[in-house]
Enzyme design. Structure first.
Site, PDB file in Angstrom:
ATOM      1  N   LYS A  65      15.020  31.161  34.090  1.00 25.04           N
ATOM      2  CA  LYS A  65      15.850  32.161  34.758  1.00 25.04           C
ATOM      3  C   LYS A  65      15.040  33.168  35.576  1.00 25.04           C
ATOM      4  CE  LYS A  65      20.244  31.409  33.530  1.00 25.04           C
ATOM      5  NZ  LYS A  65      21.361  31.341  34.484  1.00 25.04           N
ATOM      6  N   SER A 322      14.666  23.872  29.482  1.00 31.31           N
ATOM      7  CA  SER A 322      14.986  25.066  30.268  1.00 31.31           C
ATOM      8  C   SER A 322      14.661  26.387  29.591  1.00 31.31           C
ATOM      9  CB  SER A 322      16.470  25.045  30.659  1.00 31.31           C
ATOM     10  OG  SER A 322      17.283  25.009  29.503  1.00 31.31           O
TER      11      SER A 322
END
Length: 521
Positions: A65, A322
């Site tokens: 992110k 991720s």
């Protein structure tokens, strides 16, 4: 769902070439790392296919992110920087915005739900330092976003969207630039987790612009599949509820931009269940000695499902890991469910005669299989009901075991896919009571916040008695509760009214065969 691979304009004017240009100009490396593309040697050997892991859990905030958040904030002009930014997030996006704010010297107001794990709230404050203010508001991301919109208007701040923004998408797309440079050889497919769609939209666009022969496969939790449903329907859909185990991808509605890009460039979307995610977490740990969060293991769970369906692949398969912002309390749940997710454990309720020699015959039926769990309590003069977990080495063994039990004259109920049995009943064997007349059994998802149980009890009819209550904290945002209530048949209509106004997700388990066999009088 087949993607339209032509690089022409969509209805929003988005193209793979346009995303590629933005990604090539993205400013992510002022703060983010070019992460490793590592072979998963153990898993590759098991699947007879080369498996590579793109290690976004190695970023400074332990999640991809940071790329999108920083790239968006780096594009702000001086006037926008002076007014600061605002964001809403349950965790990973918040940490990315906080670190970007600190590096760029921009004040950030970050709204997080009050149910956000404390480890993530603390991390946001640590990464942001004096440039970040954390505001806790609401019970969900939607509540936090609504408060962020109110504060944005009051402060004149710029909202940094977690996924539906071209600069954010372009920042995430740099992952694809890296992995294509790291592995210029044959690649069969890249597997990407999906929440709101910012990561897969960017990755898919860049891959189809550079290497259109590579398949791009999205992966979602089966109880948070907003993108899969949107692609099936041909339009964005709004889910009523989403599961919270993979909280980093628990999004009720995908973005407008991300949906358009996924329509064009994503080849398919797979759905995986909680057990498969837990098994993938374990696989990543075995190969890397790192522990991803549930959303971080989604892509690998999908990759394994893909190989199971299609067999070994000629080219390599890449799974994007991720993030690794794992709540420590979840580890016990992951460990408990990983064996079932890999189909290395089968769970049964077996009924044998309450007589000498029965246990010996039962153990003989097990053969060389190791027992992972065994629960029994005498409660019947004629029959013994056993809850047993059995270690299995390959798919199909549970059917053979069930046949072996039946061949010995034992009654058998396969509980391997029974949520009630795996979550609750395994801990409650022997709980049958002749006093539990008119019992109705329900599974509830209670919000993990003070007052949730009190609200339930306050609204319940005063004449109804709670005859069973089971709860185990798994470190999730919602607690899973099993409740037995004694309600006369004449008051079942009142019970339905109570449940509909309560507002907690629930499932009636009163006719569940495992419950009727093991607990009901």
């Amino acid at each position: 769902m087949n993607a339209r691979l032509a690089h022409g304009d969509s209805d929003t004017g988005l193209t793979a070439a346009a995303v590629l240009r933005r990604a090539e100009a993205a400013r992510v490396y002022e703060v983010a790392q070019n992460t490793a593309l590592e072979p998963a040697s153990l898993l590759s050997e098991r699947l007879a296919t080369t498996v590579l892991l793109k290690r976004e859990d190695q970023q400074p905030v332990f999640s991809f992110k940071l790329r999108g958040a920083y790239n968006r904030m780096a594009q702000l002009d001086e006037a926008q920087r002076a007014h600061g930014v605002i964001a809403a997030s349950a965790g990973n996006h918040a940490q990315g915005v906080a670190l970007a704010a600190s590096r760029l010297g921009i004040h950030a107001t970050i709204v997080m739900p009050v149910t956000a794990p404390q480890v993530k709230v603390d991390a946001v404050r640590r990464f942001g330092g004096r440039y970040t203010e954390v505001v806790l508001a609401g019970d969900s991301y939607s509540d936090a976003q609504a408060e962020a919109m109110r504060l944005r208007d009051a402060l004149g701040a710029t909202f940094v969207h977690p996924f539906d923004d071209l600069d954010v998408i372009a920042g995430q797309a740099t992952i694809a630039l890296e992995l294509l440079a790291q592995h210029p050889g044959p690649l069969h497919a890249v597997f990407v987790p999906i929440g709101g769609g910012g990561l897969i939209a960017g990755v898919a666009a860049v891959i189809k612009a550079r290497r259109p022969d590579i398949r791009v496969v999205g992966v979602q939790a089966s109880d948070a599949d907003s993108m899969a449903r949107a692609l099936d329907a041909g339009e964005r859909v709004l889910l009523d509820e989403v599961g919270l185990f993979a909280d980093g991808t628990a999004v009720k509605q995908v973005g407008t931009l991300t949906f358009s890009l996924c329509q064009q460039y994503v080849d398919e979307v797979l759905r995986v269940d909680t057990d498969a995610i837990c098994a993938a977490i374990r696989d990543i740990y075995h190969d890397t000695r790192s522990i991803p969060e549930p959303s971080g293991a989604l892509a690998l769970a999908g990759l394994k499902q893909y190989v199971a369906a299609h067999g070994p692949c000629d080219g390599a398969l890449v799974a994007v890991v991720s993030g690794a912002n794992m709540n420590f309390d979840r580890l016990r749940f992951v460990a408990e469910r990983a064996e079932v997710g890999e189909q290395r454990e089968a769970v049964f309720a077996v009924t044998i005669p309450e007589q000498r020699g029965s246990f010996r015959r039962f153990c003989h039926a097990l053969g060389q299989h190791s027992i992972t769990e065994f629960n029994y309590r005498i409660g019947d003069a004629q029959a013994a009901h056993i809850f047993v977990g059995v270690q299995t080495a390959q798919r199909g063994e549970r059917e053979a075991l069930a046949d072996a039990f039946r061949a010995n004259g034992f009654g058998v109920l396969d509980l391997t896919d029974d949520e009630l049995a795996k979550l609750h009943l395994r801990h409650m064997i022997g709980g049958r009571s002749p006093l539990a007349r008119d019992e109705r059994l329900y599974r509830f998802d209670f919000p993990e916040r003070p007052g949730a149980l009190a609200r339930f009890l306050d609204r319940m009819h005063p004449d109804w008695n709670i005859s069973l209550f089971h709860y185990r904290n798994h470190g999730a945002d919602y607690g899973r509760i099993l409740v037995g209530m004694q309600v006369p048949p004449s008051e079942h209509a009142l019970l339905r009214d109570f449940l509909s106004t309560l507002g907690y997700p629930h499932i009636d388990e009163s006719d569940n065969p495992a419950y009727r066999l093991l607990l009901r009088a």
